[in-house]
Design a protein around this motif. Structure first.
Motif, PDB file in Angstrom:
ATOM      1  N   THR A 122      49.596  38.830  29.458  1.00  0.00           N
ATOM      2  CA  THR A 122      48.321  38.119  29.414  1.00  0.00           C
ATOM      3  C   THR A 122      48.059  37.380  30.717  1.00  0.00           C
ATOM      4  O   THR A 122      46.953  37.433  31.265  1.00  0.00           O
ATOM      5  N   THR A 123      49.078  36.719  31.236  1.00  0.00           N
ATOM      6  CA  THR A 123      48.938  36.000  32.502  1.00  0.00           C
ATOM      7  C   THR A 123      48.652  36.965  33.636  1.00  0.00           C
ATOM      8  O   THR A 123      47.754  36.727  34.455  1.00  0.00           O
ATOM      9  N   LEU A 124      49.399  38.058  33.695  1.00  0.00           N
ATOM     10  CA  LEU A 124      49.189  39.052  34.741  1.00  0.00           C
ATOM     11  C   LEU A 124      47.787  39.653  34.646  1.00  0.00           C
ATOM     12  O   LEU A 124      47.096  39.809  35.661  1.00  0.00           O
ATOM     13  N   GLY A 125      47.353  39.965  33.445  1.00  0.00           N
ATOM     14  CA  GLY A 125      46.015  40.520  33.262  1.00  0.00           C
ATOM     15  C   GLY A 125      44.927  39.551  33.691  1.00  0.00           C
ATOM     16  O   GLY A 125      43.940  39.943  34.315  1.00  0.00           O
ATOM     17  N   ALA A 126      45.102  38.273  33.365  1.00  0.00           N
ATOM     18  CA  ALA A 126      44.116  37.268  33.752  1.00  0.00           C
ATOM     19  C   ALA A 126      44.051  37.105  35.269  1.00  0.00           C
ATOM     20  O   ALA A 126      42.964  37.002  35.846  1.00  0.00           O
ATOM     21  N   VAL A 127      45.201  37.109  35.919  1.00  0.00           N
ATOM     22  CA  VAL A 127      45.240  36.975  37.379  1.00  0.00           C
ATOM     23  C   VAL A 127      44.578  38.181  38.042  1.00  0.00           C
ATOM     24  O   VAL A 127      43.757  38.035  38.957  1.00  0.00           O
ATOM     25  N   VAL A 128      44.906  39.383  37.568  1.00  0.00           N
ATOM     26  CA  VAL A 128      44.308  40.594  38.139  1.00  0.00           C
ATOM     27  C   VAL A 128      42.798  40.593  37.918  1.00  0.00           C
ATOM     28  O   VAL A 128      42.021  40.938  38.821  1.00  0.00           O
ATOM     29  N   LEU A 129      42.356  40.195  36.734  1.00  0.00           N
ATOM     30  CA  LEU A 129      40.929  40.146  36.442  1.00  0.00           C
ATOM     31  C   LEU A 129      40.213  39.149  37.339  1.00  0.00           C
ATOM     32  O   LEU A 129      39.132  39.451  37.881  1.00  0.00           O
ATOM     33  N   LEU A 130      40.786  37.974  37.541  1.00  0.00           N
ATOM     34  CA  LEU A 130      40.167  36.978  38.411  1.00  0.00           C
ATOM     35  C   LEU A 130      40.086  37.460  39.856  1.00  0.00           C
ATOM     36  O   LEU A 130      39.064  37.277  40.523  1.00  0.00           O
ATOM     37  N   ILE A 131      41.146  38.084  40.345  1.00  0.00           N
ATOM     38  CA  ILE A 131      41.122  38.622  41.708  1.00  0.00           C
ATOM     39  C   ILE A 131      40.077  39.721  41.823  1.00  0.00           C
ATOM     40  O   ILE A 131      39.294  39.759  42.780  1.00  0.00           O
ATOM     41  N   PHE A 132      40.033  40.608  40.835  1.00  0.00           N
ATOM     42  CA  PHE A 132      39.082  41.709  40.854  1.00  0.00           C
ATOM     43  C   PHE A 132      37.646  41.195  40.846  1.00  0.00           C
ATOM     44  O   PHE A 132      36.809  41.622  41.641  1.00  0.00           O
ATOM     45  N   LEU A 133      37.347  40.240  39.962  1.00  0.00           N
ATOM     46  CA  LEU A 133      35.987  39.719  39.871  1.00  0.00           C
ATOM     47  C   LEU A 133      35.595  38.936  41.121  1.00  0.00           C
ATOM     48  O   LEU A 133      34.446  39.015  41.565  1.00  0.00           O
ATOM     49  N   SER A 134      36.534  38.202  41.692  1.00  0.00           N
ATOM     50  CA  SER A 134      36.211  37.456  42.910  1.00  0.00           C
ATOM     51  C   SER A 134      35.964  38.399  44.081  1.00  0.00           C
ATOM     52  O   SER A 134      35.080  38.165  44.900  1.00  0.00           O
ATOM     53  N   LEU A 135      36.714  39.481  44.147  1.00  0.00           N
ATOM     54  CA  LEU A 135      36.465  40.449  45.216  1.00  0.00           C
ATOM     55  C   LEU A 135      35.177  41.234  44.983  1.00  0.00           C
ATOM     56  O   LEU A 135      34.495  41.613  45.932  1.00  0.00           O
ATOM     57  N   MET A 136      34.829  41.479  43.719  1.00  0.00           N
ATOM     58  CA  MET A 136      33.575  42.168  43.427  1.00  0.00           C
ATOM     59  C   MET A 136      32.365  41.302  43.781  1.00  0.00           C
ATOM     60  O   MET A 136      31.281  41.817  44.043  1.00  0.00           O
ATOM     61  N   ALA A 137      32.536  39.998  43.778  1.00  0.00           N
ATOM     62  CA  ALA A 137      31.438  39.101  44.128  1.00  0.00           C
ATOM     63  C   ALA A 137      31.141  39.117  45.626  1.00  0.00           C
ATOM     64  O   ALA A 137      30.070  38.702  46.054  1.00  0.00           O
ATOM     65  N   VAL A 138      32.079  39.609  46.408  1.00  0.00           N
ATOM     66  CA  VAL A 138      31.886  39.688  47.856  1.00  0.00           C
ATOM     67  C   VAL A 138      30.801  40.720  48.144  1.00  0.00           C
ATOM     68  O   VAL A 138      30.747  41.779  47.533  1.00  0.00           O
ATOM     69  N   GLU A 139      29.943  40.410  49.061  1.00  0.00           N
ATOM     70  CA  GLU A 139      28.825  41.301  49.374  1.00  0.00           C
ATOM     71  C   GLU A 139      29.166  42.298  50.479  1.00  0.00           C
ATOM     72  O   GLU A 139      28.277  42.774  51.178  1.00  0.00           O
TER      73      GLU A 139
END
Length: 114
Positions: free
Chosen positions: A8-25
């Protein structure tokens, strides 16, 4: 920390990194992340659920299932004439979550079992 908390922790960290990088234009970053997502994630939980003996087999099965689900979703959307990037991403994300839940719900094999 048990297996479920670690996953769960690993999934949350990966999801946060993925979403933050997707926010990059930056276009190439978004394309790279989309390709990595489509090739690796949708089948990863399902491949782990199969409990293959070799890590290479699990990785190959993960890629095969991921590409198959990506092609299936794209084909249904193209034939149904309702192509939408966010809908496709959402469907692939649901496939990924379902596979991870299935992998977490399956009991691990013991060393004395074949």
């Amino acid at each position: 920390m048990n297996r479920y908390q670690t996953m769960t922790t690993l999934g949350a960290v990966v999801l946060l990194i993925f979403l933050s990088l997707m926010a990059v234009e930056v276009a190439w970053v978004r394309v790279m992340l989309a390709v990595i997502f489509c090739v690796a994630l949708p089948g990863s939980g399902w491949a782990v659920t199969m409990r293959l003996k070799d890590v290479g087999d699990t990785l190959a099965m993960s890629v095969m299932l991921s590409l198959s689900s990506t092609v299936l979703v794209a084909t249904v959307m193209a034939v149904g004439d309702f192509f939408n990037v966010f809908l496709g991403f959402g469907i692939l994300a649901l496939i990924t979550v379902a596979g991870v839940i299935a992998a977490l719900g399956k009991k691990p094999r013991h060393a004395n079992q074949g």
